[in-house]
Design a protein around this motif. Structure first.
Motif, PDB file in Angstrom:
ATOM      1  N   THR A 146       0.835  -1.209   0.000  1.00  0.00           N
ATOM      2  CA  THR A 146       0.000   0.000   0.000  1.00  0.00           C
ATOM      3  C   THR A 146       0.871   1.262   0.000  1.00  0.00           C
ATOM      4  O   THR A 146       0.532   2.255  -0.638  1.00  0.00           O
ATOM      5  CB  THR A 146      -0.961   0.021   1.203  1.00  0.00           C
ATOM      6  OG1 THR A 146      -0.221  -0.179   2.408  1.00  0.00           O
ATOM      7  CG2 THR A 146      -2.025  -1.054   1.072  1.00  0.00           C
ATOM      8  N   ARG A 190       2.144   1.880  -3.550  1.00  0.00           N
ATOM      9  CA  ARG A 190       1.113   2.462  -4.420  1.00  0.00           C
ATOM     10  C   ARG A 190       0.880   3.939  -4.069  1.00  0.00           C
ATOM     11  O   ARG A 190       0.769   4.792  -4.940  1.00  0.00           O
ATOM     12  CB  ARG A 190      -0.190   1.662  -4.256  1.00  0.00           C
ATOM     13  CG  ARG A 190      -0.979   1.527  -5.523  1.00  0.00           C
ATOM     14  CD  ARG A 190      -1.999   0.400  -5.523  1.00  0.00           C
ATOM     15  NE  ARG A 190      -2.787   0.255  -4.321  1.00  0.00           N
ATOM     16  CZ  ARG A 190      -2.751  -0.811  -3.520  1.00  0.00           C
ATOM     17  NH1 ARG A 190      -1.939  -1.821  -3.781  1.00  0.00           N
ATOM     18  NH2 ARG A 190      -3.515  -0.886  -2.454  1.00  0.00           N
ATOM     19  N   PHE A 191       0.823   4.229  -2.785  1.00  0.00           N
ATOM     20  CA  PHE A 191       0.538   5.599  -2.340  1.00  0.00           C
ATOM     21  C   PHE A 191       1.704   6.532  -2.676  1.00  0.00           C
ATOM     22  O   PHE A 191       1.501   7.638  -3.179  1.00  0.00           O
ATOM     23  CB  PHE A 191       0.281   5.600  -0.832  1.00  0.00           C
ATOM     24  CG  PHE A 191      -0.142   6.941  -0.274  1.00  0.00           C
ATOM     25  CD1 PHE A 191      -1.406   7.446  -0.519  1.00  0.00           C
ATOM     26  CD2 PHE A 191       0.728   7.686   0.512  1.00  0.00           C
ATOM     27  CE1 PHE A 191      -1.797   8.672  -0.011  1.00  0.00           C
ATOM     28  CE2 PHE A 191       0.340   8.918   1.029  1.00  0.00           C
ATOM     29  CZ  PHE A 191      -0.928   9.406   0.774  1.00  0.00           C
ATOM     30  N   LYS A 232      -3.316  10.325  -6.796  1.00  0.00           N
ATOM     31  CA  LYS A 232      -4.028   9.343  -7.618  1.00  0.00           C
ATOM     32  C   LYS A 232      -4.488   8.169  -6.755  1.00  0.00           C
ATOM     33  O   LYS A 232      -5.597   7.653  -6.926  1.00  0.00           O
ATOM     34  CB  LYS A 232      -3.112   8.836  -8.741  1.00  0.00           C
ATOM     35  CG  LYS A 232      -3.797   7.889  -9.698  1.00  0.00           C
ATOM     36  CD  LYS A 232      -2.852   7.465 -10.804  1.00  0.00           C
ATOM     37  CE  LYS A 232      -3.506   6.408 -11.688  1.00  0.00           C
ATOM     38  NZ  LYS A 232      -2.530   5.812 -12.628  1.00  0.00           N
ATOM     39  N   ALA A 233      -3.634   7.761  -5.826  1.00  0.00           N
ATOM     40  CA  ALA A 233      -3.982   6.621  -4.971  1.00  0.00           C
ATOM     41  C   ALA A 233      -5.145   6.962  -4.049  1.00  0.00           C
ATOM     42  O   ALA A 233      -6.042   6.141  -3.836  1.00  0.00           O
ATOM     43  CB  ALA A 233      -2.759   6.201  -4.146  1.00  0.00           C
TER      44      ALA A 233
END
Lengths: 195, 132
Positions: free
Chosen positions: B81, B84-85, B91-92
């Motif tokens: 996570t 991705r962040f 966007k995340a």
């Protein structure tokens, strides 16, 4: 945890000086031109308003960091650890951050947003600040981080004029970082690129 | 004899890929300097503290005010996570207050995450009480 808050070490005189600094604040020519051009945003439709909303979020994040930098320099300036001319330098740099904060808050308002308020208290690792070099090192860390924060904010600002102002602030904070590194006896400019 | 050789190559390649994905905490410490205008390990700044990050639900530091977007994101912070962040926070989690373009280089993210994992489990950097 033996940290403290700037309020704990902020004298009445310092607070008065801070407030009078705001009274003396003058916007740069760039910021004045920019802010004057923003008035019409209050009248525009949803697309531009949404764009302005995105930028407000970004500017408020920068404003919060500037407010914290002002408080951090206050801790340094009132610590008794800084000797002239380093103390004068710290006060000057704090003044720059106050100007940045005022310009950012004014812009947020012009864009129809609400500027984020400074926190009632900030927590800094004062127990680790025992010498002038410790204070300078802490300030250098903040300035280095600020350069990266603006580098990370500029590409996502929708308004390119705002990006120019943010880049102008970035340049100032990069100079702070370099001067602080020099004062610490480190190479003032450690690399050709900053990320 | 061909099969063991292929196995050796596969294991070696796999190991090197895992190494890259694991990241280098030493390099990550340098990358973490980019975060220091808004974050620190032990104390909340204009961004929340990082001690106790791994395994903590997003927006869960009790004395920090988060965006509604992050509160509603349903994330728990782990390597995946965070990766991705950090690549693109807006966007995340659209609406997050972390107004930062992100770290586009995957190896840099891996290095940063490796540092965060190491540092947040180091009692010298994250003493008791700083991980809530």
């Amino acid at each position: 945890m033996s940290s403290t808050t700037p309020q704990a070490s902020t004298t009445t005189d310092a607070r008065r000086s801070f407030l009078s600094g705001f009274g003396k604040f003058t916007l740069s020519a760039t910021a004045v031109a920019l802010l004057a051009g923003r008035d019409r945003l209050a009248l525009v439709g949803s697309a531009e308003a949404k764009t302005a909303g995105n930028d407000v979020t970004i500017l408020n994040a920068a404003l919060a960091a500037e407010q914290e930098a002002i408080a951090a320099y206050q801790v340094g300036a009132t610590s008794g650890l800084l000797q002239k001319p380093v103390l004068d330098l710290a006060v000057q740099f704090q003044g720059h951050h106050k100007e940045h904060a005022t310009a950012l808050a004014t812009t947020v308002k012009k864009l129809g947003g609400t500027p984020v308020a400074a926190k009632a208290k900030y927590t800094f690792p004062v127990e680790k600040l025992k010498t002038q070099a410790d204070v300078l090192g802490f300030a250098a860390e903040l300035e280095r981080g600020a350069v990266s924060a603006y580098l990370g904010a500029i590409p996502i600002l929708d308004d390119r004029e705002l990006a120019k102002v943010a880049a102008s602030i970035l340049g100032d904070e990069a100079m702070h970082w370099a001067v602080l590194r020099q004062a610490l006896g480190q190479p003032p400019v450690p690399s050709a690129f900053v990320s | 004899m061909k099969l063991p050789f292929a196995l050796f190559i596969g294991l070696t390649l796999g190991a090197s890929l895992c190494q890259a994905a694991d990241g280098d905490a030493g390099k990550g410490a340098q990358i973490y300097q980019r975060c220091l205008a808004c974050h620190s390990l032990e104390h909340n700044r204009s961004g929340p503290r990082h001690c106790g990050l791994f395994g903590r639900p997003a927006a869960a530091v009790p004395d920090f005010t988060y965006s509604q977007a992050l509160k509603s994101a349903g994330l728990t912070w782990d390597a995946a996570t965070l990766d991705r962040f950090l690549e693109n926070p807006l966007k995340a989690v659209p609406g997050t207050k972390m107004a930062y373009a992100g770290i586009k280089n995957g190896q840099e993210r891996a290095d940063l995450i490796a540092y965060l994992k190491q540092a947040t489990h180091d009692p010298a950097k994250c003493p008791q009480g700083s991980s809530h």
